[in-house]
Design an enzyme around this catalytic site. Structure first.
Site, PDB file in Angstrom:
ATOM      1  N   MET A  30       0.833  -1.205   0.000  1.00 15.42           N
ATOM      2  CA  MET A  30       0.000   0.000   0.000  1.00 15.42           C
ATOM      3  C   MET A  30       0.870   1.258   0.000  1.00 15.42           C
ATOM      4  O   MET A  30       0.387   2.351   0.324  1.00 15.42           O
ATOM      5  CB  MET A  30      -0.942  -0.006   1.198  1.00 15.42           C
ATOM      6  CG  MET A  30      -1.900  -1.199   1.167  1.00 15.42           C
ATOM      7  SD  MET A  30      -3.419  -0.932   2.064  1.00 15.42           S
ATOM      8  CE  MET A  30      -2.791  -0.658   3.692  1.00 15.42           C
ATOM      9  N   GLY A  31       2.148   1.113  -0.324  1.00 14.57           N
ATOM     10  CA  GLY A  31       3.013   2.290  -0.473  1.00 14.57           C
ATOM     11  C   GLY A  31       3.506   2.851   0.844  1.00 14.57           C
ATOM     12  O   GLY A  31       3.474   2.176   1.882  1.00 14.57           O
ATOM     13  N   HIS A  34       9.045   1.658   3.420  1.00 11.39           N
ATOM     14  CA  HIS A  34      10.096   1.669   4.441  1.00 11.39           C
ATOM     15  C   HIS A  34      10.937   0.415   4.228  1.00 11.39           C
ATOM     16  O   HIS A  34      10.670  -0.358   3.277  1.00 11.39           O
ATOM     17  CB  HIS A  34       9.491   1.736   5.845  1.00 11.39           C
ATOM     18  CG  HIS A  34       8.433   0.689   6.099  1.00 11.39           C
ATOM     19  ND1 HIS A  34       8.693  -0.659   6.087  1.00 11.39           N
ATOM     20  CD2 HIS A  34       7.100   0.800   6.345  1.00 11.39           C
ATOM     21  CE1 HIS A  34       7.590  -1.332   6.341  1.00 11.39           C
ATOM     22  NE2 HIS A  34       6.595  -0.478   6.489  1.00 11.39           N
ATOM     23  N   GLY A  36      10.957  -2.398   5.530  1.00 11.84           N
ATOM     24  CA  GLY A  36      10.189  -3.655   5.461  1.00 11.84           C
ATOM     25  C   GLY A  36       9.781  -3.948   4.023  1.00 11.84           C
ATOM     26  O   GLY A  36       9.987  -5.064   3.510  1.00 11.84           O
ATOM     27  N   HIS A  37       9.206  -2.941   3.362  1.00  9.77           N
ATOM     28  CA  HIS A  37       8.839  -3.100   1.950  1.00  9.77           C
ATOM     29  C   HIS A  37      10.074  -3.400   1.098  1.00  9.77           C
ATOM     30  O   HIS A  37      10.044  -4.259   0.219  1.00  9.77           O
ATOM     31  CB  HIS A  37       8.196  -1.818   1.417  1.00  9.77           C
ATOM     32  CG  HIS A  37       6.913  -1.429   2.088  1.00  9.77           C
ATOM     33  ND1 HIS A  37       6.804  -0.315   2.877  1.00  9.77           N
ATOM     34  CD2 HIS A  37       5.691  -2.005   2.081  1.00  9.77           C
ATOM     35  CE1 HIS A  37       5.566  -0.211   3.321  1.00  9.77           C
ATOM     36  NE2 HIS A  37       4.864  -1.227   2.861  1.00  9.77           N
ATOM     37  N   GLN A  61     -10.303  -2.654   2.267  1.00  8.60           N
ATOM     38  CA  GLN A  61      -9.787  -3.305   3.467  1.00  8.60           C
ATOM     39  C   GLN A  61      -9.729  -2.365   4.670  1.00  8.60           C
ATOM     40  O   GLN A  61      -9.278  -2.748   5.742  1.00  8.60           O
ATOM     41  CB  GLN A  61      -8.427  -3.947   3.206  1.00  8.60           C
ATOM     42  CG  GLN A  61      -7.275  -2.982   3.060  1.00  8.60           C
ATOM     43  CD  GLN A  61      -6.010  -3.722   2.627  1.00  8.60           C
ATOM     44  OE1 GLN A  61      -5.906  -4.173   1.503  1.00  8.60           O
ATOM     45  NE2 GLN A  61      -5.052  -3.849   3.535  1.00  8.60           N
ATOM     46  N   GLY A 147       5.140  -9.842   4.277  1.00 11.25           N
ATOM     47  CA  GLY A 147       5.882  -9.730   5.523  1.00 11.25           C
ATOM     48  C   GLY A 147       5.221 -10.523   6.648  1.00 11.25           C
ATOM     49  O   GLY A 147       3.998 -10.559   6.761  1.00 11.25           O
ATOM     50  N   LYS A 149       5.265  -9.507   9.489  1.00 11.12           N
ATOM     51  CA  LYS A 149       4.686  -8.441  10.312  1.00 11.12           C
ATOM     52  C   LYS A 149       3.164  -8.597  10.387  1.00 11.12           C
ATOM     53  O   LYS A 149       2.566  -8.441  11.443  1.00 11.12           O
ATOM     54  CB  LYS A 149       5.059  -7.092   9.696  1.00 11.12           C
ATOM     55  CG  LYS A 149       4.195  -5.929  10.063  1.00 11.12           C
ATOM     56  CD  LYS A 149       4.675  -5.303  11.342  1.00 11.12           C
ATOM     57  CE  LYS A 149       3.790  -4.179  11.797  1.00 11.12           C
ATOM     58  NZ  LYS A 149       2.924  -3.583  10.839  1.00 11.12           N
ATOM     59  N   ARG A 187       2.421   3.248   9.281  1.00  6.37           N
ATOM     60  CA  ARG A 187       1.650   4.048  10.242  1.00  6.37           C
ATOM     61  C   ARG A 187       2.536   4.725  11.295  1.00  6.37           C
ATOM     62  O   ARG A 187       2.071   5.640  11.981  1.00  6.37           O
ATOM     63  CB  ARG A 187       0.619   3.180  10.956  1.00  6.37           C
ATOM     64  CG  ARG A 187      -0.437   2.594  10.026  1.00  6.37           C
ATOM     65  CD  ARG A 187      -1.367   1.682  10.816  1.00  6.37           C
ATOM     66  NE  ARG A 187      -2.214   0.877   9.941  1.00  6.37           N
ATOM     67  CZ  ARG A 187      -3.363   1.287   9.435  1.00  6.37           C
ATOM     68  NH1 ARG A 187      -3.822   2.474   9.732  1.00  6.37           N
ATOM     69  NH2 ARG A 187      -4.070   0.504   8.650  1.00  6.37           N
TER      70      ARG A 187
HETATM   71  P1  AMP Z   1       1.600  -2.653   3.559  1.00  6.80           P
HETATM   72  O1  AMP Z   1       2.085  -1.673   2.539  1.00  6.80           O
HETATM   73  O2  AMP Z   1       1.643  -2.146   4.960  1.00  6.80           O
HETATM   74  O3  AMP Z   1       0.302  -3.308   3.164  1.00  6.80           O
HETATM   75  O4  AMP Z   1       2.672  -3.821   3.541  1.00  6.80           O
HETATM   76  C1  AMP Z   1       3.066  -4.452   2.344  1.00  6.80           C
HETATM   77  C2  AMP Z   1       3.851  -5.685   2.684  1.00  6.80           C
HETATM   78  O5  AMP Z   1       4.996  -5.315   3.459  1.00  6.80           O
HETATM   79  C3  AMP Z   1       3.045  -6.676   3.531  1.00  6.80           C
HETATM   80  O6  AMP Z   1       3.317  -7.990   3.081  1.00  6.80           O
HETATM   81  C4  AMP Z   1       3.567  -6.425   4.909  1.00  6.80           C
HETATM   82  O7  AMP Z   1       3.469  -7.560   5.746  1.00  6.80           O
HETATM   83  C5  AMP Z   1       5.027  -6.100   4.619  1.00  6.80           C
HETATM   84  N1  AMP Z   1       5.608  -5.368   5.746  1.00  6.80           N
HETATM   85  C6  AMP Z   1       5.103  -4.280   6.378  1.00  6.80           C
HETATM   86  N2  AMP Z   1       5.888  -3.915   7.410  1.00  6.80           N
HETATM   87  C7  AMP Z   1       6.915  -4.808   7.437  1.00  6.80           C
HETATM   88  C8  AMP Z   1       8.065  -4.988   8.287  1.00  6.80           C
HETATM   89  N3  AMP Z   1       8.304  -4.165   9.312  1.00  6.80           N
HETATM   90  N4  AMP Z   1       8.890  -6.009   8.017  1.00  6.80           N
HETATM   91  C9  AMP Z   1       8.641  -6.849   6.991  1.00  6.80           C
HETATM   92  N5  AMP Z   1       7.593  -6.744   6.164  1.00  6.80           N
HETATM   93  C10 AMP Z   1       6.740  -5.732   6.387  1.00  6.80           C
END
Ligand code: AMP
Length: 282
Positions: A30-31, A34, A36-37, A61, A147, A149, A187
């Site tokens: 979802m952009g 960081h 993690g992405h 969602q 992730g 996470k 967030r």
């Molecule tokens: P989001 O953009 O928050 O929907 O996350 C996109 C992907 O990045 C999802 O598969 C999350 O689980 C993963 N993700 C988000 N935060 C982290 C993190 N701190 N470490 C590893 N993966 C992450």
């Protein structure tokens, strides 16, 4: 890197790549990128010929309109970051492209979606499952990266790929954390300085649970209770849940031998954060 907004254009580009014998790694996001992405993008790039990142703040969602409106967005920075990681295609559809007039299908992974995040955020996982099923179908990737996470989400995505015979391998990758333990999240930028400090209580509670397990505590409700007390002792945290459950089904367990995961969720100001940790019992 090529930025693509239309489903047909992404399909055409990836079909050509497939026919040329190239493997494809998909990273749905979802952009507001960081580390993690970026860790998911790097792995997608390392294990496949092409990395495809999708950037879509999926309205279905979000169970609260406000949360959707306030969700961090920085598309120009995201483009630069994805490009720097060697991403080949960035797919940025509009809500209307993903959900045109007449869209009428919902994918629900039933039992796994009921508890924890599903109970606190009604409809959240129906939105996630449906958009992920669409993205997996559009990309026809060899592998898709998620992730740990979002542990419950990862189990749900694995279940839907299995149940709907989607041949893409679902790969889960470890949580990337700040030096003080806070799990990276888009967030986090919405936390005040004080809340950001307080938010380390989640990783602390999970670490305490592992420390107790290391000392021989095997009772899951007792470990969950300890986490609850730790989080409740932080005045800026409003605890949602703290549980120790089976990693795959997220069902309650009495003892942690055979594998368990600790999952926590709490709100700091207006920001709801989640975290988790697999518990070793050796
Ligand atoms: P989001 O953009 O928050 O929907 O996350 C996109 C992907 O990045 C999802 O598969 C999350 O689980 C993963 N993700 C988000 N935060 C982290 C993190 N701190 N470490 C590893 N993966 C992450």
């Amino acid at each position: 890197m090529q930025t693509i907004t239309e489903i047909a254009d992404l399909r055409a580009a990836l079909r050509d790549a497939h026919q040329a014998g190239k493997t494809i790694g998909l990273v749905p996001t979802m952009g507001a990128f960081h580390e993690g992405h970026l860790s998911l993008m790097r792995r997608a790039k390392a294990e496949n010929d092409l990395a495809v990142v999708t950037l879509f703040v999926n309205p279905t969602q979000f169970n609260e309109r406000d949360d959707f409106d306030r969700y961090p967005r920085d598309p120009a920075r995201d483009v630069r970051m994805a490009e720097a990681e060697g991403v080949d295609f960035l797919f940025t559809p509009t809500p209307h492209t993903m959900y045109p007039q007449g869209f009428d299908t919902t994918v629900i992974v039933r039992a796994l979606s009921e508890r924890l995040e599903g109970a606190s955020r009604p409809g959240h996982f129906a939105g996630v499952s449906t958009v992920v099923a669409k993205l997996l179908n559009i990309a026809q990737a060899d592998r898709a990266y998620f992730g740990e996470k979002d542990w419950q989400q990862l189990q749900i995505v694995k279940a839907l790929a299995r149940d709907l015979d989607i041949p893409t391998e679902i790969v889960g990758l470890p949580i990337v954390r700040e030096p003080d333990g806070l799990a990276l999240s888009s967030r986090n930028v919405r936390l005040t300085g004080e809340q950001r400090q307080a938010a380390t209580v989640l990783a602390l509670a999970l670490g305490n649970a592992q420390a107790l397990a290391d000392e021989g505590v095997r009772n899951a409700p007792q470990l969950a209770d300890g986490m609850r007390r730790t989080i409740e002792a932080q005045p800026l945290a409003r605890l949602d849940y703290a549980v120790v459950v089976r990693p795959d089904t997220l069902q309650e367990i009495d003892i942690i031998e055979g594998g368990a995961i600790a999952l926590v969720a709490a709100t700091f100001g207006q920001v709801r954060l989640i975290d988790n940790r697999l518990l070793r019992a050796d």
